[in-house]
Design a protein around this motif. Structure first.
Motif, mmCIF file in Angstrom:
data_model
loop_
_atom_site.group_PDB
_atom_site.id
_atom_site.type_symbol
_atom_site.label_atom_id
_atom_site.label_comp_id
_atom_site.label_asym_id
_atom_site.label_seq_id
_atom_site.Cartn_x
_atom_site.Cartn_y
_atom_site.Cartn_z
ATOM 1 N N GLU A 1 -50.099 38.893 49.588
ATOM 2 C CA GLU A 1 -51.034 39.881 49.044
ATOM 3 C C GLU A 1 -51.607 40.719 50.182
ATOM 4 O O GLU A 1 -51.277 40.496 51.356
ATOM 5 C CB GLU A 1 -52.166 39.174 48.275
ATOM 6 N N GLY A 2 -52.448 41.660 49.822
ATOM 7 C CA GLY A 2 -53.192 42.442 50.805
ATOM 8 C C GLY A 2 -52.293 43.177 51.799
ATOM 9 O O GLY A 2 -51.237 43.708 51.446
ATOM 10 N N ILE A 3 -52.725 43.194 53.049
ATOM 11 C CA ILE A 3 -52.034 43.974 54.089
ATOM 12 C C ILE A 3 -50.605 43.468 54.300
ATOM 13 O O ILE A 3 -49.675 44.256 54.492
ATOM 14 C CB ILE A 3 -52.845 43.904 55.411
ATOM 15 N N ASN B 1 -49.598 31.065 49.555
ATOM 16 C CA ASN B 1 -49.681 31.465 48.151
ATOM 17 C C ASN B 1 -48.268 31.660 47.580
ATOM 18 O O ASN B 1 -47.502 32.495 48.074
ATOM 19 C CB ASN B 1 -50.475 32.781 48.106
ATOM 20 N N GLY C 1 -45.832 27.764 52.383
ATOM 21 C CA GLY C 1 -46.314 26.645 53.192
ATOM 22 C C GLY C 1 -47.434 27.072 54.116
ATOM 23 O O GLY C 1 -47.738 28.264 54.253
ATOM 24 N N LEU D 1 -48.719 27.719 57.565
ATOM 25 C CA LEU D 1 -48.137 28.089 58.866
ATOM 26 C C LEU D 1 -48.993 27.662 60.056
ATOM 27 O O LEU D 1 -48.628 27.926 61.201
ATOM 28 C CB LEU D 1 -47.884 29.598 58.911
ATOM 29 N N ASN E 1 -49.194 38.233 60.447
ATOM 30 C CA ASN E 1 -50.283 38.826 59.655
ATOM 31 C C ASN E 1 -51.146 37.779 58.961
ATOM 32 O O ASN E 1 -52.275 38.073 58.569
ATOM 33 C CB ASN E 1 -49.664 39.780 58.617
ATOM 34 N N ALA E 2 -50.644 36.557 58.803
ATOM 35 C CA ALA E 2 -51.426 35.521 58.098
ATOM 36 C C ALA E 2 -52.787 35.400 58.772
ATOM 37 O O ALA E 2 -52.898 35.467 59.997
ATOM 38 C CB ALA E 2 -50.698 34.187 58.134
ATOM 39 N N GLY E 3 -53.807 35.221 57.985
ATOM 40 C CA GLY E 3 -55.147 35.116 58.571
ATOM 41 C C GLY E 3 -56.197 35.311 57.518
ATOM 42 O O GLY E 3 -56.040 34.873 56.383
ATOM 43 N N GLY F 1 -54.507 41.797 64.499
ATOM 44 C CA GLY F 1 -55.764 41.338 65.085
ATOM 45 C C GLY F 1 -56.936 41.897 64.306
ATOM 46 O O GLY F 1 -56.877 42.003 63.083
ATOM 47 N N TYR G 1 -64.770 34.413 63.570
ATOM 48 C CA TYR G 1 -63.534 35.164 63.300
ATOM 49 C C TYR G 1 -63.061 35.874 64.571
ATOM 50 O O TYR G 1 -61.871 35.864 64.896
ATOM 51 C CB TYR G 1 -63.836 36.160 62.189
ATOM 52 N N LYS H 1 -59.494 35.848 66.449
ATOM 53 C CA LYS H 1 -58.715 37.083 66.648
ATOM 54 C C LYS H 1 -58.692 37.486 68.130
ATOM 55 O O LYS H 1 -57.713 38.065 68.602
ATOM 56 C CB LYS H 1 -59.293 38.225 65.803
ATOM 57 N N CYS I 1 -59.888 47.945 61.419
ATOM 58 C CA CYS I 1 -61.279 47.703 61.014
ATOM 59 C C CYS I 1 -61.203 47.340 59.526
ATOM 60 O O CYS I 1 -60.186 46.826 59.071
ATOM 61 C CB CYS I 1 -62.134 48.938 61.257
ATOM 62 N N VAL J 1 -60.341 47.191 55.852
ATOM 63 C CA VAL J 1 -59.202 47.741 55.125
ATOM 64 C C VAL J 1 -59.433 47.538 53.625
ATOM 65 O O VAL J 1 -59.895 46.469 53.197
ATOM 66 C CB VAL J 1 -57.897 47.032 55.553
ATOM 67 N N THR K 1 -58.294 46.376 50.954
ATOM 68 C CA THR K 1 -57.489 45.439 50.163
ATOM 69 C C THR K 1 -58.169 45.328 48.798
ATOM 70 O O THR K 1 -59.330 45.739 48.638
ATOM 71 C CB THR K 1 -57.461 44.060 50.845
#
Ligand SMILES: NC(=O)c1ccc[n+]([C@@H]2O[C@H](COP(=O)([O-])OP(=O)(O)OC[C@H]3O[C@@H](n4cnc5c(N)ncnc54)[C@H](O)[C@@H]3O)[C@@H](O)[C@H]2O)c1
Length: 247
Positions: free
Chosen positions: A16-18, A39, A58, A60, A86-88, A137, A151, A155, A182, A184, A186
């Motif tokens: 999802e998202g970015i 997800n 899974g 990561l 990108n996971a985060g 990041g 956070y 990052k 900055c 975003v 989503t």
């Protein structure tokens, strides 16, 4: 227009998202994909994209899961040209309101996922003498947004991993960069903005353009640094931020 045609790309956090926007952009640019996320919605995305794509579900932040991801890519395609970490996602709250669990989650999601993916993918890239690693990041590391300390610790680690790996692998055809957004828009962020939520408004207030970035604007920069065209760009943290930090 960037050229990713035929390139094999792993994209993490793609459900999802970015991450989903990056997967859609890479598919449109002709890359073949290995998507991964906690997800399971990532499987439906892989099936729906107009390119050859496969998915792994899974966690990561666990090394053995990342080993399975790399194995999946190697068996399916025989190489890995691009890794997009990108996971985060943040657990955004005042530092002293964190619990030991939320602190660990913040580091696991954002830093351990990127560390394990770099650690497991780089041997393949070294073997190929070619690779593009693009980390996602956060510009909040630079502008010190309220409630972002934990956070930013995670990052900031990702930003630091970028410069260190870029130098270490610079002569082997491998570039390592970070794209730092900055706020975003989503779906989750957009919903809060639509509700005129004061908590989210404070993060918009620091952006000179007066609006959050779009997911497509972030995906566009990721696609550029992942491309052959960005061959002399390495070790950079490139903000996509409407001017919220400058220089
Ligand atoms: N949205 C923003 O305003 C913003 C701003 C700066 C940076 N970022 C960063 O951009 C990236 C994408 O953010 P987003 O807003 O689209 O978030 P999101 O929560 O919509 O997507 C993040 C994805 O990563 C996955 N994920 C998290 N931990 C994982 C793990 N351990 N294993 C596998 N998958 C995992 C989640 O399931 C989710 O699908 C994140 O790294 C985030 O920190 C976002």
């Amino acid at each position: 227009m960037t050229v990713l045609k035929g390139r094999i790309a792993i994209i993490t956090g793609a459900a999802e998202g970015i991450g989903k926007a990056i997967a859609e952009r890479f598919a449109a640019d002709g890359a073949r994909l290995v998507l991964a996320d906690l997800n399971p919605a990532v499987e439906a995305l892989a099936a729906a994209l107009p390119t050859d794509a496969v998915a792994l579900v899974g966690d990561l932040s666990v090394q053995t899961v990342v080993q399975s991801l790399v194995e999946l890519a190697r068996v399916r395609y025989g190489r890995i040209d691009i890794l997009v970490n990108n996971a985060g996602g943040g657990v955004i709250r005042p530092f002293l309101e964190h619990t030991p669990d939320t602190l660990r989650q913040t580091i696991d999601r954002n830093l351990w996922t990127a560390l394990w993916c770099c650690y497991e993918v780089l041997p393949t890239m070294v073997e190929q003498q070619y690779g593009r690693i693009v980390n996602v990041g956060a510009d909040s590391v630079r502008n010190g947004l309220p409630e972002h300390a934990a956070y930013n610790a995670a990052k900031g680690g990702v930003h630091a991993l970028t410069t260190g790996l870029a130098r270490e692998f610079a002569t082997r055809g491998i570039t390592v960069n970070t794209v730092a957004p900055c706020m975003v828009a989503t779906p989750i962020v957009q919903k809060l903005l639509d509700e005129d939520n004061p908590w989210i408004r404070q993060f918009n207030a620091v952006i000179p353009m007066g609006r959050p970035g779009t997911m497509a604007e972030v995906a566009s920069m990721v696609a550029y640094v992942a491309s052959d065209e960005a061959s002399f760009v390495t070790g950079q943290v490139i903000s996509v931020n409407g001017g919220s930090t400058m220089l």
